[in-house]
Design a protein around this motif. Structure first.
Motif, PDB file in Angstrom:
ATOM      1  N   CYS A  42      -2.106  -9.406   2.020  1.00 53.45           N
ATOM      2  CA  CYS A  42      -3.018  -8.397   1.479  1.00 53.45           C
ATOM      3  C   CYS A  42      -4.271  -9.106   0.948  1.00 53.45           C
ATOM      4  N   ASP A  44      -5.697  -8.527  -1.683  1.00 47.60           N
ATOM      5  CA  ASP A  44      -5.634  -8.560  -3.150  1.00 47.60           C
ATOM      6  C   ASP A  44      -5.880  -9.974  -3.696  1.00 47.60           C
ATOM      7  N   HIS A  98       2.904  -7.181  -1.465  1.00 44.90           N
ATOM      8  CA  HIS A  98       3.143  -7.445  -2.891  1.00 44.90           C
ATOM      9  C   HIS A  98       3.406  -6.134  -3.614  1.00 44.90           C
ATOM     10  N   CYS A 101       0.914  -2.867  -4.862  1.00 48.79           N
ATOM     11  CA  CYS A 101      -0.212  -2.931  -3.932  1.00 48.79           C
ATOM     12  C   CYS A 101      -1.066  -1.653  -4.014  1.00 48.79           C
ATOM     13  N   GLY A 102      -2.352  -1.835  -4.245  1.00 47.34           N
ATOM     14  CA  GLY A 102      -3.269  -0.694  -4.365  1.00 47.34           C
ATOM     15  C   GLY A 102      -3.335   0.141  -3.101  1.00 47.34           C
TER      16      GLY A 102
HETATM   17 CO    CO Z   1      -2.306  -5.077  -1.889  1.00 49.62          CO
END
Ligand code: CO
Length: 211
Positions: A42, A44, A98, A101-102
């Protein structure tokens, strides 16, 4: 000091430290990279591939996007995968999601995120495939966590559906495919899914491979 100037300053300190630890560090890496791993993670900022695995430059070939997706028509991902598997000859492909996660959180809601919606649709599809299991969970946090794990699993299966992986499995019994989920809370990686080379996949997705 401007924040970006701080980055350049840090870079000078880092490069000097590396040379102090190992005077041939950059000379060695300048001429070749031979990573054993492809990391599909990701975007992130809290999940940096090298740092959380205590690895150095040269050890992991990295592709990152929102929610670590393997989308069949994503030429960017496919180019990275092709290069990693057939030129670099990596032994392992890691899909690393993860918890928290957004992208997954956004996909589980009914909120519209404009241009981001089409990307999130792929995560909504994973939700639909596993609707009963996910929707039976008590809290939003549990639902997001489980969707994160199942999303990683689906993305690993998407890799196995690609001709790149099917040909590599057929010809070289390589690479292993792994689905991992990193915990922002404790910094630990939870291995949730694994496909060894040659793992049987749904015949719908199996290509005829010419010898
Ligand atoms: Co994420």
């Amino acid at each position: 000091m401007n924040p970006f100037e701080q980055l350049l300053k840090n870079n000078k300190v880092w490069a000097a430290e590396k040379v102090r630890e190992d005077k041939d560090f950059f000379t060695r890496l300048q001429n070749q990279q031979a990573p054993k791993f492809l990391w599909i993670g990701c975007s992130d900022s809290r999940v940096p591939a090298n740092e959380i695995t205590k690895t150095d430059p040269g050890e992991i070939f990295v592709h990152r996007n929102v929610a670590n997706m393997v989308v069949h028509t994503d030429l960017n991902l496919l180019t990275v995968l092709e290069y990693a598997v057939n030129i670099l000859k990596v032994e392992h492909v890691l899909v690393v999601g993860h918890y928290g996660c957004g992208g997954v959180k956004a996909a589980i809601t009914n909120t519209s995120y404009g241009i981001i919606n089409p990307w999130l649709h792929h995560i909504k599809d994973v939700h639909r495939f596993h609707r009963e299991e996910i929707d039976s969970l008590e809290t939003e946090e549990l639902r997001v966590d489980r969707l994160t794990e199942l999303n990683v699993q689906e993305q690993v299966m998407n890799l196995a559906k690609s001709i790149i992986i099917q040909e590599a499995w057929h010809k070289e019994q390589r690479p292993h495919l792994h689905g991992w989920v990193y915990g922002l809370k404790d910094g630990l990686i939870n291995p949730v899914f694994h496909m060894a080379p040659g793992t049987h996949i749904d015949p719908i997705y199996e290509f005829d491979i010419k010898p």
